[in-house]
Design a protein around this motif. Structure first.
Motif, mmCIF file in Angstrom:
data_model
loop_
_atom_site.group_PDB
_atom_site.id
_atom_site.type_symbol
_atom_site.label_atom_id
_atom_site.label_comp_id
_atom_site.label_asym_id
_atom_site.label_seq_id
_atom_site.Cartn_x
_atom_site.Cartn_y
_atom_site.Cartn_z
ATOM 1 N N VAL A 140 8.534 -14.674 57.063
ATOM 2 C CA VAL A 140 9.540 -15.178 56.122
ATOM 3 C C VAL A 140 10.019 -16.538 56.631
ATOM 4 O O VAL A 140 10.524 -16.649 57.755
ATOM 5 C CB VAL A 140 10.728 -14.201 55.997
ATOM 6 N N ALA A 141 9.833 -17.575 55.801
ATOM 7 C CA ALA A 141 10.251 -18.935 56.150
ATOM 8 C C ALA A 141 11.461 -19.299 55.299
ATOM 9 O O ALA A 141 11.357 -19.366 54.063
ATOM 10 C CB ALA A 141 9.099 -19.917 55.903
ATOM 11 N N THR A 142 12.609 -19.538 55.948
ATOM 12 C CA THR A 142 13.848 -19.802 55.215
ATOM 13 C C THR A 142 14.813 -20.605 56.080
ATOM 14 O O THR A 142 14.752 -20.564 57.311
ATOM 15 C CB THR A 142 14.514 -18.489 54.777
ATOM 16 N N GLN A 143 15.704 -21.312 55.384
ATOM 17 C CA GLN A 143 16.819 -21.997 56.038
ATOM 18 C C GLN A 143 18.144 -21.276 55.770
ATOM 19 O O GLN A 143 19.179 -21.706 56.285
ATOM 20 C CB GLN A 143 16.922 -23.435 55.518
ATOM 21 N N ASP A 144 18.093 -20.210 55.016
ATOM 22 C CA ASP A 144 19.298 -19.460 54.661
ATOM 23 C C ASP A 144 19.721 -18.601 55.860
ATOM 24 O O ASP A 144 18.958 -17.746 56.335
ATOM 25 C CB ASP A 144 18.997 -18.586 53.440
ATOM 26 N N VAL A 145 20.933 -18.799 56.319
ATOM 27 C CA VAL A 145 21.433 -18.078 57.503
ATOM 28 C C VAL A 145 21.582 -16.591 57.207
ATOM 29 O O VAL A 145 21.250 -15.731 58.061
ATOM 30 C CB VAL A 145 22.785 -18.679 57.951
ATOM 31 N N ASP A 146 22.064 -16.247 56.016
ATOM 32 C CA ASP A 146 22.229 -14.826 55.671
ATOM 33 C C ASP A 146 20.884 -14.095 55.631
ATOM 34 O O ASP A 146 20.779 -12.940 56.066
ATOM 35 C CB ASP A 146 22.929 -14.708 54.309
ATOM 36 N N MET A 147 19.871 -14.776 55.111
ATOM 37 C CA MET A 147 18.544 -14.160 55.058
ATOM 38 C C MET A 147 17.981 -13.974 56.460
ATOM 39 O O MET A 147 17.347 -12.940 56.753
ATOM 40 C CB MET A 147 17.596 -15.013 54.200
ATOM 41 N N ARG A 148 18.201 -14.913 57.341
ATOM 42 C CA ARG A 148 17.726 -14.791 58.719
ATOM 43 C C ARG A 148 18.401 -13.612 59.423
ATOM 44 O O ARG A 148 17.746 -12.848 60.141
ATOM 45 C CB ARG A 148 17.981 -16.089 59.479
ATOM 46 N N LYS A 149 19.707 -13.463 59.220
ATOM 47 C CA LYS A 149 20.412 -12.325 59.816
ATOM 48 C C LYS A 149 19.916 -11.004 59.247
ATOM 49 O O LYS A 149 19.797 -10.004 59.970
ATOM 50 C CB LYS A 149 21.911 -12.459 59.566
ATOM 51 N N LYS A 150 19.644 -10.992 57.954
ATOM 52 C CA LYS A 150 19.204 -9.760 57.294
ATOM 53 C C LYS A 150 17.886 -9.267 57.888
ATOM 54 O O LYS A 150 17.724 -8.082 58.203
ATOM 55 C CB LYS A 150 19.054 -10.024 55.791
ATOM 56 N N PHE A 151 16.911 -10.178 58.065
ATOM 57 C CA PHE A 151 15.575 -9.759 58.506
ATOM 58 C C PHE A 151 15.466 -9.606 60.022
ATOM 59 O O PHE A 151 14.431 -9.142 60.501
ATOM 60 C CB PHE A 151 14.523 -10.734 57.982
ATOM 61 N N ARG A 152 16.483 -9.975 60.772
ATOM 62 C CA ARG A 152 16.499 -9.627 62.197
ATOM 63 C C ARG A 152 16.634 -8.120 62.393
ATOM 64 O O ARG A 152 16.187 -7.584 63.412
ATOM 65 C CB ARG A 152 17.662 -10.325 62.901
ATOM 66 N N GLU A 153 17.246 -7.460 61.413
ATOM 67 C CA GLU A 153 17.459 -6.016 61.511
ATOM 68 C C GLU A 153 16.274 -5.208 60.993
ATOM 69 O O GLU A 153 16.213 -3.997 61.186
ATOM 70 C CB GLU A 153 18.718 -5.624 60.716
ATOM 71 N N VAL A 154 15.333 -5.875 60.320
ATOM 72 C CA VAL A 154 14.169 -5.169 59.752
ATOM 73 C C VAL A 154 13.014 -5.283 60.738
ATOM 74 O O VAL A 154 12.622 -6.401 61.111
ATOM 75 C CB VAL A 154 13.772 -5.757 58.386
ATOM 76 N N PRO A 155 12.445 -4.177 61.210
ATOM 77 C CA PRO A 155 11.342 -4.262 62.179
ATOM 78 C C PRO A 155 10.074 -4.820 61.535
ATOM 79 O O PRO A 155 9.739 -4.500 60.400
ATOM 80 C CB PRO A 155 11.141 -2.803 62.619
ATOM 81 N N GLY A 156 9.405 -5.668 62.280
ATOM 82 C CA GLY A 156 8.113 -6.193 61.821
ATOM 83 C C GLY A 156 8.216 -7.348 60.861
ATOM 84 O O GLY A 156 7.268 -7.578 60.099
ATOM 85 N N VAL A 157 9.322 -8.101 60.865
ATOM 86 C CA VAL A 157 9.465 -9.255 59.973
ATOM 87 C C VAL A 157 9.809 -10.479 60.827
ATOM 88 O O VAL A 157 10.973 -10.699 61.172
ATOM 89 C CB VAL A 157 10.559 -9.028 58.900
ATOM 90 N N PRO A 158 8.826 -11.305 61.174
ATOM 91 C CA PRO A 158 9.122 -12.541 61.911
ATOM 92 C C PRO A 158 9.697 -13.606 60.974
ATOM 93 O O PRO A 158 9.299 -13.705 59.812
ATOM 94 C CB PRO A 158 7.758 -12.966 62.459
ATOM 95 N N VAL A 159 10.630 -14.393 61.484
ATOM 96 C CA VAL A 159 11.330 -15.394 60.676
ATOM 97 C C VAL A 159 11.024 -16.786 61.222
ATOM 98 O O VAL A 159 11.106 -17.019 62.435
ATOM 99 C CB VAL A 159 12.851 -15.145 60.687
ATOM 100 N N ILE A 160 10.687 -17.703 60.300
ATOM 101 C CA ILE A 160 10.425 -19.104 60.639
ATOM 102 C C ILE A 160 11.544 -19.951 60.024
ATOM 103 O O ILE A 160 11.937 -19.734 58.869
ATOM 104 C CB ILE A 160 9.050 -19.552 60.101
ATOM 105 N N TYR A 161 12.017 -20.927 60.771
ATOM 106 C CA TYR A 161 13.056 -21.819 60.259
ATOM 107 C C TYR A 161 12.795 -23.225 60.799
ATOM 108 O O TYR A 161 12.021 -23.418 61.752
ATOM 109 C CB TYR A 161 14.457 -21.337 60.660
ATOM 110 N N GLY A 162 13.432 -24.220 60.179
ATOM 111 C CA GLY A 162 13.261 -25.606 60.585
ATOM 112 C C GLY A 162 14.525 -26.172 61.191
ATOM 113 O O GLY A 162 15.637 -25.808 60.786
ATOM 114 N N LEU A 163 14.337 -27.054 62.152
ATOM 115 C CA LEU A 163 15.457 -27.760 62.782
ATOM 116 C C LEU A 163 15.043 -29.224 62.885
ATOM 117 O O LEU A 163 14.193 -29.581 63.698
ATOM 118 C CB LEU A 163 15.768 -27.179 64.158
ATOM 119 N N ARG A 164 15.630 -30.036 62.003
ATOM 120 C CA ARG A 164 15.246 -31.435 61.845
ATOM 121 C C ARG A 164 13.749 -31.521 61.523
ATOM 122 O O ARG A 164 13.327 -30.975 60.516
ATOM 123 C CB ARG A 164 15.636 -32.235 63.086
#
Length: 273
Positions: A118-142
């Protein structure tokens, strides 16, 4: 520093590959905020940038709800809308448009059976999928991209399921049991074939000890065919006298006359008076 960051990302990818079955090519589900971030910081082409991050080929996905959300944002996100329309559309069963968080959550499900990043910049979505096993999260910083490290809940889930992954399930046990039965039957048939000559030898030895003769020793003599030499036709003798008479009648070769030679004496002649 860049080499260390790349090693850290590769380690996270190996973790999800080993524990949750992620395979190349990796699927990346992008929301509108992430697409807008890529275009804003000129991280293009996006598939090459993500392939460099993951260390393998990447396929980019989005949903109809995300495209509809970008369309509703107007001219400020028109470029992101065009880019999103070029991505692969993942199936979502929403007749009416819902928020990106709800849509992505429905696509991922409880177990992430499709193995999406899951690639997102949404903070709520990142927090949500930290609790789901087997879902790596990609995000950008600059102008850089990062993969979040596995959360403590995901690591605990892996430890709890490690016992199950180390042992066979019921289907695998049945499959192995059938294979062992087939191998045992094959070995038994080979042993029977190897023991058959020995059994025959033991039977013949027992017959010999009991005085029972084998059938092969009392073969009945059968009438054979005639001697081929006695059936040959006799050759006709050639009569030489008949051949001589035939030669004479035909004016053939005649008998040569005998030539007598005069014998001269070796005595000297008498002197004349």
């Amino acid at each position: 520093m860049r080499v260390k960051k790349q090693k850290r990302h590769r380690k996270v990818v190996r973790f999800y590959s080993a524990c949750f079955g992620f395979r190349d090519p990796y699927k990346v589900l992008c929301d509108g905020t992430f697409i807008h971030h890529l275009l804003q910081h000129r991280l293009t082409p996006a598939d090459d940038v993500l392939a460099h991050l993951l260390g393998a080929r990447a396929l980019l996905f989005t949903t109809r709800c995300i495209i509809g959300e970008l369309r509703s944002l107007g001219e400020s996100h028109s470029e992101a809308l065009e880019a999103a329309q070029e991505l692969i559309t993942a199936r979502c069963d929403h007749e009416n448009r819902v928020s990106a968080l709800v849509c992505v959550e429905s696509v991922i499900g409880e177990t992430n059976s499709e193995h999406f990043f899951v690639a997102t910049q949404d903070v709520d979505m990142r927090k949500k999928f930290r609790e789901v096993p087997g879902v790596p999260v990609i995000y950008g910083l600059r102008n850089s991209l990062f993969i979040e490290q596995p959360s403590s809940k995901q690591k605990e889930f892996v430890k709890s399921t490690e016992e199950k992954r180390l042992h066979m399930n019921e289907a695998e046990y049945l499959k192995l049991h059938k294979k062992n039965l087939k191998d045992e039957m094959a070995n038994n048939s080979e042993n029977d074939m190897a023991e058959e000559p020995q059994v025959r030898k033991n039977i013949s030895t027992a017959k010999r000890m009991l005085g029972v003769a084998e059938k092969s020793k009392f073969k009945r003599k059968m009438a054979k065919g005639p001697n081929p030499l006695s059936c040959k036709k006799k050759k006709r003798k050639y009569d030489t006298s008949i051949a001589k008479n035939q030669d004479r009648a035909d004016g053939g070769p005649t008998k040569k006359k005998r030539i007598r030679k005069r014998k001269r004496s070796s005595k000297p002649d008498a002197p004349t008076s």
